[in-house]
Design a protein around this motif. Sequence first.
Motif, mmCIF file in Angstrom:
data_model
loop_
_atom_site.group_PDB
_atom_site.id
_atom_site.type_symbol
_atom_site.label_atom_id
_atom_site.label_comp_id
_atom_site.label_asym_id
_atom_site.label_seq_id
_atom_site.Cartn_x
_atom_site.Cartn_y
_atom_site.Cartn_z
ATOM 1 N N THR A 1 0.670 -1.149 0.056
ATOM 2 C CA THR A 1 0.037 0.025 0.209
ATOM 3 C C THR A 1 0.804 1.232 0.063
ATOM 4 O OG1 THR A 1 -1.723 -1.349 1.374
ATOM 5 C CG2 THR A 1 -1.999 1.250 1.156
ATOM 6 N N VAL A 2 0.821 2.126 -0.998
ATOM 7 C CA VAL A 2 1.520 3.139 -1.186
ATOM 8 C C VAL A 2 0.743 4.717 -0.851
ATOM 9 C CG1 VAL A 2 3.028 4.347 -3.082
ATOM 10 C CG2 VAL A 2 2.720 1.919 -3.125
ATOM 11 N N MET A 3 1.501 5.393 -0.067
ATOM 12 C CA MET A 3 0.935 6.597 0.308
ATOM 13 C C MET A 3 1.932 7.765 -0.040
ATOM 14 S SD MET A 3 -0.061 5.348 4.022
ATOM 15 C CE MET A 3 -0.646 3.604 4.085
ATOM 16 N N GLU A 4 1.092 8.891 -0.548
ATOM 17 C CA GLU A 4 1.911 9.845 -1.350
ATOM 18 C C GLU A 4 2.241 11.105 -0.302
ATOM 19 O OE1 GLU A 4 -0.689 11.178 -4.224
ATOM 20 O OE2 GLU A 4 -1.984 12.255 -2.990
ATOM 21 N N GLU A 5 3.019 12.014 -0.408
ATOM 22 C CA GLU A 5 3.210 13.139 0.367
ATOM 23 C C GLU A 5 1.811 13.811 0.553
ATOM 24 O OE1 GLU A 5 5.438 14.563 3.050
ATOM 25 O OE2 GLU A 5 6.885 13.650 1.559
ATOM 26 N N GLY A 6 1.796 14.216 1.839
ATOM 27 C CA GLY A 6 0.509 14.804 2.294
ATOM 28 C C GLY A 6 -0.376 13.962 2.910
ATOM 29 N N THR A 7 -0.196 12.347 2.984
ATOM 30 C CA THR A 7 -1.129 11.651 3.715
ATOM 31 C C THR A 7 -0.881 11.743 5.139
ATOM 32 O OG1 THR A 7 -0.378 10.016 1.929
ATOM 33 C CG2 THR A 7 -1.546 9.217 3.953
ATOM 34 N N ASP A 8 -1.990 11.826 5.815
ATOM 35 C CA ASP A 8 -1.645 11.992 7.502
ATOM 36 C C ASP A 8 -1.530 10.641 7.891
ATOM 37 O OD1 ASP A 8 -2.222 12.377 9.990
ATOM 38 O OD2 ASP A 8 -4.238 13.473 9.914
ATOM 39 N N MET A 9 -0.361 10.542 8.442
ATOM 40 C CA MET A 9 0.258 9.115 8.866
ATOM 41 C C MET A 9 -0.609 8.788 10.056
ATOM 42 S SD MET A 9 2.042 8.456 6.561
ATOM 43 C CE MET A 9 2.190 6.710 6.869
ATOM 44 N N VAL A 10 -0.859 9.676 11.159
ATOM 45 C CA VAL A 10 -1.504 9.413 12.334
ATOM 46 C C VAL A 10 -2.915 8.683 11.824
ATOM 47 C CG1 VAL A 10 -2.248 9.895 14.670
ATOM 48 C CG2 VAL A 10 -0.284 11.185 13.371
ATOM 49 N N TRP A 11 -3.452 9.508 11.148
ATOM 50 C CA TRP A 11 -4.902 8.995 10.524
ATOM 51 C C TRP A 11 -4.825 7.547 9.866
ATOM 52 C CZ3 TRP A 11 -6.606 7.777 5.704
ATOM 53 C CH2 TRP A 11 -7.784 7.509 5.417
ATOM 54 N N ALA A 12 -3.707 7.446 9.194
ATOM 55 C CA ALA A 12 -3.413 6.135 8.376
ATOM 56 C C ALA A 12 -3.393 5.006 9.563
ATOM 57 C CB ALA A 12 -2.249 6.163 7.500
ATOM 58 N N ALA A 13 -2.622 5.526 10.414
ATOM 59 C CA ALA A 13 -2.552 4.277 11.714
ATOM 60 C C ALA A 13 -3.834 4.079 12.191
ATOM 61 C CB ALA A 13 -1.321 4.799 12.514
ATOM 62 N N LEU A 14 -4.412 5.193 12.595
ATOM 63 C CA LEU A 14 -5.715 5.044 13.269
ATOM 64 C C LEU A 14 -6.649 3.938 12.382
ATOM 65 C CD1 LEU A 14 -7.931 5.536 15.281
ATOM 66 C CD2 LEU A 14 -8.645 7.673 14.064
ATOM 67 N N ARG A 15 -6.803 4.205 10.855
ATOM 68 C CA ARG A 15 -7.395 3.729 10.069
ATOM 69 C C ARG A 15 -7.123 2.180 10.287
ATOM 70 N NH1 ARG A 15 -10.664 1.550 9.165
ATOM 71 N NH2 ARG A 15 -11.969 0.893 7.352
ATOM 72 N N LEU A 16 -5.782 1.914 10.222
ATOM 73 C CA LEU A 16 -5.483 0.170 10.457
ATOM 74 C C LEU A 16 -5.980 -0.241 11.685
ATOM 75 C CD1 LEU A 16 -2.156 0.203 8.387
ATOM 76 C CD2 LEU A 16 -4.570 -0.637 7.696
ATOM 77 N N MET A 17 -5.742 0.565 12.778
ATOM 78 C CA MET A 17 -5.985 0.434 14.068
ATOM 79 C C MET A 17 -7.504 0.138 14.089
ATOM 80 S SD MET A 17 -4.210 -0.604 16.704
ATOM 81 C CE MET A 17 -5.281 -1.556 17.535
ATOM 82 N N GLU A 18 -8.379 0.878 13.743
ATOM 83 C CA GLU A 18 -9.712 0.522 13.738
ATOM 84 C C GLU A 18 -10.086 -0.819 13.214
ATOM 85 O OE1 GLU A 18 -12.279 2.198 14.749
ATOM 86 O OE2 GLU A 18 -11.527 4.629 14.642
ATOM 87 N N PHE A 19 -9.388 -1.097 12.153
ATOM 88 C CA PHE A 19 -9.544 -2.425 11.592
ATOM 89 C C PHE A 19 -9.136 -3.469 12.560
ATOM 90 C CE2 PHE A 19 -7.608 -6.213 9.395
ATOM 91 C CZ PHE A 19 -8.774 -6.784 8.714
ATOM 92 N N PHE A 20 -8.177 -3.362 13.291
ATOM 93 C CA PHE A 20 -7.438 -4.363 14.375
ATOM 94 C C PHE A 20 -8.188 -4.422 15.159
ATOM 95 C CE2 PHE A 20 -3.351 -3.845 11.842
ATOM 96 C CZ PHE A 20 -3.293 -5.321 11.221
ATOM 97 N N TYR A 21 -8.906 -3.443 15.764
ATOM 98 C CA TYR A 21 -10.006 -3.215 16.891
ATOM 99 C C TYR A 21 -11.319 -4.081 16.387
ATOM 100 C CZ TYR A 21 -13.479 -1.690 19.904
ATOM 101 O OH TYR A 21 -14.561 -1.635 20.599
ATOM 102 N N HIS A 22 -11.667 -3.961 15.173
ATOM 103 C CA HIS A 22 -12.969 -4.556 14.861
ATOM 104 C C HIS A 22 -12.750 -6.189 14.865
ATOM 105 C CE1 HIS A 22 -15.978 -5.766 11.839
ATOM 106 N NE2 HIS A 22 -16.883 -5.164 12.705
ATOM 107 N N GLU A 23 -11.555 -6.501 14.437
ATOM 108 C CA GLU A 23 -11.135 -7.769 14.124
ATOM 109 C C GLU A 23 -10.762 -8.545 15.124
ATOM 110 O OE1 GLU A 23 -12.503 -9.404 11.659
ATOM 111 O OE2 GLU A 23 -13.129 -7.786 10.211
ATOM 112 N N SER A 24 -10.208 -8.036 16.342
ATOM 113 C CA SER A 24 -9.695 -8.745 17.437
ATOM 114 C C SER A 24 -10.680 -9.800 17.918
ATOM 115 C CB SER A 24 -9.097 -7.813 18.491
ATOM 116 O OG SER A 24 -8.956 -8.670 19.685
#
Lengths: 435, 585
Positions: free
Chosen positions: A322-345
Amino acid sequence: MSKHEPVLLKNMLQPGYTGSLADYEKTGGYQALRKVVGKVPPTDVTGTVMKSGLRGRGGAGFPTGVKWGFLPKDYQGPRYLCCNADESEPGTFKDRQLIERDPHQILEGILLACYAIGAESAYIYIRGEFVLGARILEAAIAEARTAGYIGTNILGTGITANVWVHRGAGAYICGEETALLESLEGKRGLPRVKPPFPATHGLYNKPTVVNNVETLANLPHIISRGPEWFSAIGSPPKSTGTRIFCVSGHVKRPGNYEVPMGVTFRELIYEEAGGMRSDKPLKAFIPGGASAPFLTPDSLDVKLDFESVAAAGSMLGSGGVTVMEEGTDMVWAALRLMEFFYHESCGKCSPCREGSSWLVQTMRRIVARRGRMEDLETLVDLCKNIAGRTVCAFGDAEISPIMSTLKHWRPEYVKMIHEAEAANLIHPKRILAQP
Amino acid sequence: MATTTDTVRLTIDGIPISVPKGTLVIEAARRVGVMVPHFCYHPKLKPDANCRMCLVEVEKMPKLQTSCSTIATEGMSVRTATTVVHDAHKSVLEFILANHPLDCPVCDQGGKCDLQDFSHQYTATTSRFAETKRIFQKEYFSPLIETQMNRCVQCLRCVRYCDEVMDVKALAPVGRGTMTEIKSFGAHPLDCEFCGGCVQICPVGAITSRLSMYEYRPWMLKRADTVCSFCGDGCQITVQTKGQELIEVNSAQGAGRNNGDLCARGFFGFHATSHPSRITQPLIRRNGSLVETTWEEALEYVAEQTKRIKLAHGAQAFGGLISGRCTNEELYLFQKFMRVTIGTNNLDSSARYGHINGTQALRRVQGTHRWTVTFEDIVQADVLLLVGTNITEANPITGLQVKEAVKKHDATLLTIEALQPAIGTISNITNLSQHHLCVAPSQFGTAVLGLLKAVVEGNHIDNALRQRASDYVSSISQAVQQLSWDDLALNTGMSRESFASMASSLAKGRRVVVLAGQTLLRSQGAYGICLNLLDLLLVKEQLKWARLRNCCLAHSTSPLRTRAHRWCVPGKRSSLWLQGPPSSR
C-alpha cells in the motif's frame, strides 16, 4: 507490459481465457497431476517442493516442503489439506484474482498437495465475502470431478482426493490457520494454543496442512518445470520463485503484479505500477499487508524478498503493498488500520482484546485533537505489552501500524497534540484535576 | 538417580521437582508451593491459555510461555519470579482491569475474587486507562443465575465447563473482541440443567447466584461441610450460613466424591429449607386437627403412647418407616431405637423400594448384594450400558462420570432409556450414546432380553465360558431361542439390526459397566430384568477377576465360578441405607 515473465498470472493474461477446464487443459493444465499421480512416490513430490525452496505465500513465509514433512509419517488414519482462501488482509487481493480467473490452477495444486501428503479430503476455506469466487470454485470442482481429476479414483489410479469449498462467515481471524481449523470444524473461529501444531493435531485433531492459495497455485508449475527452474527465479537460495504483489494506494495503476522475488520496491512501484498517482513524492508504503510495519522512501531500494524486507524492519507478509503519497496524514492512516484491528480482534486473549480497544480509543482521541503528550508514552508501552504475549500473531500485527508510524513520523503525532493544546480541548482527566 | 519414563524432573524457581509425564507447568509449580496467577486455567478444564496471566519464563524459549498450557519436560527450568515475568503479569492485569467496572463494593464476589486478589498482589492502585469502558446492557439471564457482563474477564471458564464437563453447551460467547459477552445459546433466557457450575467456576463476579444476591459478604458466613441428601450420589457440600439463615450452598474444588461438582438440586435446592409451607414445629392431632406444639410436649406424648401400645399389644404392633433422604447416622439411630427400645424389626425405608430387586438379583448371582462399581470404574470403563437411568436427572453426578468416560476416555455408551436425545439445551445422556434404544419403561425387560438374544446369537459368548459352563451356555441359548425377533420388534419398536449392532459394541468391551436406574428397578419384573442384565455380563465374559457364583436366565441355574463382574445400581449407590432417591421421581 511487465518485462518479467508471469507464471501464475500467465494464463489469465491471455485474451479470451475463461478459466474453464477446457481452457486450462489447452495451456497444459493437469499435466503435472498426470505426471506424478500413481507414478512418482508422494515423498518425491514433497522432496521436489522442498528442493524448489517454495515458501508460504500467506504471510509467514514458512518453507512449504518442510511444513509437509512435519506430518507424522506412520500415522494411520485421515489427514487433511486446507487451502487458506480467507484472504482478508487489508491491501491484499491476489488470491481473489487467482480464484476467480484461474480456479483449475489452484485445484491442480491442491490435488498435488493432497497426493504428496496423503490426504483424501481437502477443504478450501474461502472468505465469506468472496461469493463469486466460491461459486467459480464450486463449478470448477464439478468440472474436474466429471473429468476424473477429483473423486474416489482420480485418473484411474484408485487414489481418492476430494475437494470441498467452505465459506467463512466474515472474520479476519479465520485466516489464522488454527482459527481457520476451528471455524471449519463448526466452532467459533478462535486461534488455538500452539503447540500442538496442525501438522500433528489439526482439523478434527488429525494431521493437517494449511497452505495459502498462491502457494498451492505454484505447485503445478514446480512439478511441470522442475524445482531447478523454480529455484533459479527470484533471489535464491532463500526467496525463490515469483510473487504476486497487490499494489494499492496512491499509484497510477493499482493492481496485481507478478514479479520475481528480489526486485526492488522502486521497480515495483515506479515501473510496474506506473509511479505515483499525482506525481507527488512517495511518503510511506506498507510492504506486506496491514500487519507489516510502514516503511519510508529510504527503503525503496530494498529487495522484495523475505530476508531483505525483514532486515529493513518490516515483513514481506501477504504481499499487499500500500503506497501513500506526500501529504498523507500518517496518524490518521495508523488509526484507520488500528480501527480494522480493533474490529477484528477475536477477543480470545486479554492483551490483544483489551489492548486493541485501548489503543484505538487513544488514537481516536489524538486524531480528534484531544490527545496529550503522555499518550505517546502509553501507546508505546501498551504495544510493548501486547507484543509476544498473545495466543496468535494477531497481537504482533496490530501494534505494527502504531509502532512504525511513531518511529518514523512522531512529529505528526506531536503536532496533533500541540494543536489539541492550542485549541484548549482539554482531556477529560485534566478537567477532573482542576480545582 | 535414574529417572523413570513416567516422570520428568524440572526446576521451578530453582526448586527441583519430579512430576508425572504430561503435568502442566502451572500444576508442577503448585506442587512446590509456587502459585502462578491465573484466570482461565482450571484443573477440570482443558487448557485454553486465553487470559495470558500465567506467563512464566522457561529457559531456552525465546518468549514467555503460558504455564497453564506448557507441559513440563525433562530438565526444564522455569522461573516465575523474575522482573520480566512480574512485569508481564502486571501488564496483563492492567489490560484485564482496563474495562473492569471496579464495582467491588456491590459485587457478591468481593472478598473471594481472583481479580481482587491479584490486583492486591500486584498493587494495581492506579490506572493509566483514560478511555471509555465498554458497557453491556443489563439483560435478564435466568431466574436462578445473574450475569454482570461488565465484570467478565472473558476467561470462558463457564462456557468450557458447560461444554467439557457438563456436556450441556447452554452458554456461548457472543460478539467479538471487547464486546464478547457470555449468553445463553439462543435468543431466550438461560434454559439448562442449572447445575450452578458456571457460578462456582467464575473467577470474578460476572456470574452469580440470584438466590443469595446482595445478601452477604464472604467473610460474614459460617461454613460447614456436609453431605447432600437429594439423591444417592452422596456429594459433599458446604453450607454457608449468616446467623440463622442459610445463604448459600456450594462445594469446594476437589471436595468429596463429586470433586466439587454439583447439580441443580445440590446447588440451588437449599431454598427448600426456608420454604413457608415447610413444617418446622411438631404437630399433635387434637380433636381431628393438627395443632402446633413444643418439642418437649410432642416427645413426651410419643413416649407415653409407645409405652401404652407396647403394653397393650406388644412390640410387634410397631412398624418403623423412615425417609430415604436421612443420613446414615440418622438411619442407624432410628433402627437402633426401633430394635432395642421398642423391640421390633419391622423396619422399612423408601430407599429400599425397587432397590431390593437389584440387590436380590446380585445376591443370587454373585452371593453378595454389594455393588462392585466405584466412580473410578465408571470413568475407566470402555463400554457402559445404561438401562432406565435418566442419569443426568436422577443421579447427575454419577452422570458426570459417565460423561467423562465418554468424552475424555472414548468409552462406548449404550443406552436403553425411555428418552429421546434432546435437541434443546436441556440435554440428557442419550445425546452421547452410540447406540440408543428408546423404549417405553414397561419394555425395558424385553429390550434387555433382545440384547441378550443378540449377544448369544451373534456368537459373542466366550469360548472358555462354553467349556467351563456348558450347561449354563446351552440353557441360556435355548431360552433365548424361544424369543422371536418379531415379538421383540413389536414390543420394543427396535429392529433386530439395532440389537445386533448394540450387542457387537457390547462384545468389544473389555471393561464393561452396567448401570441400572430407578425407572428399571421400580418397574414390574425388575428382579428378572436384573438377572438378565447379570446374564449379559456373564456371557460377555466380564468375569475375569471376581466372585460371581451363579447366574440364571428365567429359572435355569447353573453353578459357575467367575472372576470379574461390574455392576451397579445408581440411585442408591452409596449403600443400601444411605440416601434414597427423590421419592416421586
